[in-house]
Design an enzyme around this catalytic site. Structure first.
Site, PDB file in Angstrom:
ATOM      1  N   ARG A   1       0.843  -1.193   0.000  1.00  0.00           N
ATOM      2  CA  ARG A   1       0.000   0.000   0.000  1.00  0.00           C
ATOM      3  C   ARG A   1       0.883   1.249   0.000  1.00  0.00           C
ATOM      4  NH1 ARG A   1      -3.513  -2.690  -1.506  1.00  0.00           N
ATOM      5  NH2 ARG A   1      -5.581  -3.050  -0.614  1.00  0.00           N
TER       6      ARG A   1
ATOM      7  N   HIS B   1      -0.850   0.104  -9.680  1.00  0.00           N
ATOM      8  CA  HIS B   1      -1.587  -0.752  -8.740  1.00  0.00           C
ATOM      9  C   HIS B   1      -2.229  -1.948  -9.461  1.00  0.00           C
ATOM     10  CE1 HIS B   1      -3.800  -0.806  -4.625  1.00  0.00           C
ATOM     11  NE2 HIS B   1      -3.717  -2.039  -5.122  1.00  0.00           N
TER      12      HIS B   1
HETATM   13  P1  NDP Z   1      -2.020 -11.357   5.156  1.00  0.00           P
HETATM   14  O1  NDP Z   1      -2.886 -10.773   6.205  1.00  0.00           O
HETATM   15  O2  NDP Z   1      -2.246 -12.764   4.743  1.00  0.00           O
HETATM   16  O3  NDP Z   1      -0.488 -11.250   5.588  1.00  0.00           O
HETATM   17  C1  NDP Z   1       0.023 -10.149   6.240  1.00  0.00           C
HETATM   18  C2  NDP Z   1       1.414 -10.483   6.770  1.00  0.00           C
HETATM   19  O4  NDP Z   1       1.978  -9.304   7.340  1.00  0.00           O
HETATM   20  C3  NDP Z   1       1.386 -11.541   7.879  1.00  0.00           C
HETATM   21  O5  NDP Z   1       2.478 -12.385   7.752  1.00  0.00           O
HETATM   22  C4  NDP Z   1       1.517 -10.692   9.157  1.00  0.00           C
HETATM   23  O6  NDP Z   1       2.143 -11.383  10.230  1.00  0.00           O
HETATM   24  C5  NDP Z   1       2.417  -9.593   8.661  1.00  0.00           C
HETATM   25  N1  NDP Z   1       2.286  -8.400   9.513  1.00  0.00           N
HETATM   26  C6  NDP Z   1       1.209  -7.630   9.723  1.00  0.00           C
HETATM   27  N2  NDP Z   1       1.484  -6.642  10.583  1.00  0.00           N
HETATM   28  C7  NDP Z   1       2.779  -6.809  10.941  1.00  0.00           C
HETATM   29  C8  NDP Z   1       3.650  -6.119  11.803  1.00  0.00           C
HETATM   30  N3  NDP Z   1       3.249  -5.041  12.504  1.00  0.00           N
HETATM   31  N4  NDP Z   1       4.911  -6.583  11.939  1.00  0.00           N
HETATM   32  C9  NDP Z   1       5.329  -7.665  11.253  1.00  0.00           C
HETATM   33  N5  NDP Z   1       4.554  -8.372  10.400  1.00  0.00           N
HETATM   34  C10 NDP Z   1       3.291  -7.932  10.252  1.00  0.00           C
HETATM   35  O7  NDP Z   1      -2.122 -10.384   3.887  1.00  0.00           O
HETATM   36  P2  NDP Z   1      -1.958 -10.755   2.343  1.00  0.00           P
HETATM   37  O8  NDP Z   1      -0.670 -11.461   2.169  1.00  0.00           O
HETATM   38  O9  NDP Z   1      -3.194 -11.402   1.826  1.00  0.00           O
HETATM   39  O10 NDP Z   1      -1.906  -9.291   1.699  1.00  0.00           O
HETATM   40  C11 NDP Z   1      -0.896  -8.365   2.069  1.00  0.00           C
HETATM   41  C12 NDP Z   1      -1.196  -7.009   1.476  1.00  0.00           C
HETATM   42  O11 NDP Z   1      -0.924  -6.983   0.082  1.00  0.00           O
HETATM   43  C13 NDP Z   1      -2.659  -6.559   1.537  1.00  0.00           C
HETATM   44  O12 NDP Z   1      -2.992  -6.068   2.827  1.00  0.00           O
HETATM   45  C14 NDP Z   1      -2.700  -5.466   0.485  1.00  0.00           C
HETATM   46  O13 NDP Z   1      -2.396  -4.224   1.076  1.00  0.00           O
HETATM   47  C15 NDP Z   1      -1.579  -5.859  -0.480  1.00  0.00           C
HETATM   48  N6  NDP Z   1      -2.108  -6.210  -1.816  1.00  0.00           N
HETATM   49  C16 NDP Z   1      -1.669  -5.476  -2.898  1.00  0.00           C
HETATM   50  C17 NDP Z   1      -2.098  -5.803  -4.175  1.00  0.00           C
HETATM   51  C18 NDP Z   1      -1.590  -5.064  -5.362  1.00  0.00           C
HETATM   52  O14 NDP Z   1      -2.064  -5.279  -6.468  1.00  0.00           O
HETATM   53  N7  NDP Z   1      -0.601  -4.203  -5.227  1.00  0.00           N
HETATM   54  C19 NDP Z   1      -3.048  -6.894  -4.411  1.00  0.00           C
HETATM   55  C20 NDP Z   1      -3.428  -7.600  -3.214  1.00  0.00           C
HETATM   56  C21 NDP Z   1      -2.967  -7.247  -1.964  1.00  0.00           C
HETATM   57  P3  NDP Z   1       1.414 -12.616  10.995  1.00  0.00           P
HETATM   58  O15 NDP Z   1       1.245 -13.685   9.952  1.00  0.00           O
HETATM   59  O16 NDP Z   1       2.358 -12.988  12.043  1.00  0.00           O
HETATM   60  O17 NDP Z   1       0.092 -12.067  11.461  1.00  0.00           O
HETATM   61  C1  OXD Z   2      -6.094  -5.821  -2.917  1.00  0.00           C
HETATM   62  C2  OXD Z   2      -5.613  -4.931  -3.979  1.00  0.00           C
HETATM   63  O1  OXD Z   2      -5.926  -5.525  -1.730  1.00  0.00           O
HETATM   64  O2  OXD Z   2      -5.978  -5.154  -5.160  1.00  0.00           O
HETATM   65  O3  OXD Z   2      -6.680  -6.875  -3.261  1.00  0.00           O
HETATM   66  O4  OXD Z   2      -4.844  -4.011  -3.703  1.00  0.00           O
END
Ligand code: NDP
Ligand code: OXD
Length: 324
Positions: free
Chosen positions: A239, A287
């Site tokens: 993001r 994006h």
């Molecule tokens: P998940 O919720 O599955 O994974 C998030 C990860 O981040 C987990 O491993 C979590 O740790 C870790 N995390 C969260 N907060 C912290 C912190 N404070 N310190 C350390 N680690 C942290 O999310 P997704 O993998 O499904 O998606 C990730 C992001 O990707 C989405 O939120 C979105 O913003 C972005 N995205 C972007 C897209 C694009 O086209 N650019 C498309 C889709 C998504 P733990 O497992 O220990 O909780």
């Molecule tokens: C998502 C994205 O969060 O597209 O799925 O950014």
């Protein structure tokens, strides 16, 4: 058993959906695929809703507050993407409603493709060859060794793990940072602040796949970049709010970062007059690292709606306290 199945079918018969995706060119594909999953159910596109009291489920991306005010009997909200930062920040979803985010193998696949492309592009030094071509220069660089190239992924969740696992077979040293420790074959797991610092010191490339929360806002800043080996590359696909743009520019100017591939920005679309567009060490995409595919998303949402109707836990239930 027959009675239970009939009861579920009878309940399904009354299931009613509203769809609203603020960024979609058209909501029609969602309607078509939802109709295939639940023929003859009520499927309406916000704001054209005939019977607001009877709507059970809302499928949304960046919805207006009015949608929730006018649909008093919703049972759950399906987010039409993986990240729920915008939905939580807007604070429009009533507290009692479960929010279910998209966990979808096709979304994972899209992110795997993008991150693998960006990592291989840096590994094969194609960013240098792109610039050399613009100068009509026959530039031949020494080859690099995947076995000594270290990739660190911030966020080892659904997408981070999928990308980490896809990169391992190329021979890269793959590391991941998360809140809790992970066991992912071939991937070194780091967690907590100490873990982050240790991992950053070893990252030739850093990929950001964290959710945007109060804790992760602005994490891609000078302090973080100063912990990377000189000349590291940044691949940012999470993001825009994670990134302090001036700090990225400074890190590139100082050589702390050699190059950045950026898919997300604090303000989207990125202003046409922004310096990043013409920066020779930045690659920009709008994006699109991984985009929701309606056919795939609806299969996942339909499965979750059926789970909810049976009283089962849906996959992708958001923890509002954690913010993801
Ligand atoms: P998940 O919720 O599955 O994974 C998030 C990860 O981040 C987990 O491993 C979590 O740790 C870790 N995390 C969260 N907060 C912290 C912190 N404070 N310190 C350390 N680690 C942290 O999310 P997704 O993998 O499904 O998606 C990730 C992001 O990707 C989405 O939120 C979105 O913003 C972005 N995205 C972007 C897209 C694009 O086209 N650019 C498309 C889709 C998504 P733990 O497992 O220990 O909780
Ligand atoms: C998502 C994205 O969060 O597209 O799925 O950014």
């Amino acid at each position: 058993m027959d009675f239970i199945i009939q009861t579920i079918r009878a309940k399904e018969f009354y299931m009613s959906f509203v769809i609203f995706d603020a960024t979609a060119i058209s909501n029609d594909p969602y309607v078509t695929f939802l109709n295939e999953q639940f023929p003859k159910r009520s499927i309406q596109v916000w704001p054209d809703v005939d019977d607001p009291e009877n709507v059970d489920y809302a499928l949304v991306w960046k919805p207006p507050a009015e949608l929730f005010e006018k649909l008093p009997n919703l049972k759950a909200v399906f987010n039409l993407g993986a990240g729920v930062d915008a939905l939580l920040k807007s604070n429009v979803v009533p507290d009692h409603l479960p929010i279910i985010r998209l966990i979808d193998p096709i979304l994972n696949q899209g992110m795997v493709e993008y991150v693998t492309w960006a990592v291989l592009r840096y590994h094969r030094q194609l960013h240098h060859y792109d610039n050399a071509q613009k100068r009509a220069e026959w530039l031949k660089l020494s080859p690099t060794d995947a076995r000594t190239t270290r990739v660190g992924i911030l966020g080892l969740g659904e997408l981070g793990q999928a990308c980490a696992q896809a990169l391992c077979p190329f021979g890269f040293k793959v590391m991941g940072w998360s809140r809790s420790e992970k066991q992912v074959g071939g991937v070194d797991s780091f967690y907590g602040t100490d873990g982050l610092n240790v991992m950053l010191g070893q990252c030739d490339m850093v990929v950001c796949l964290l959710p945007l929360t109060d804790e992760t806002q602005g994490i891609l800043n000078t302090t973080l970049f100063s912990k990377l080996p000189k000349g590291a590359k940044l691949i940012h696909v999470a993001r825009g709010g994670h990134m302090v743009m001036d700090d990225v520019t400074q890190a590139l100017d100082e050589g702390r970062l050699e190059h950045a591939t950026l898919d997300v920005f604090p303000e989207e679309p990125l202003r046409t007059d922004h310096d990043f567009w013409a920066h020779p060490q930045i690659t920009i995409t709008p994006h699109i690292a991984s985009q929701t595919l309606p056919s795939a998303a609806i299969e996942i949402i339909a499965d979750n709606a059926r789970r909810l109707e049976k009283g089962d836990k849906p996959v992708g239930l958001v923890n509002r306290d954690k913010g993801y």
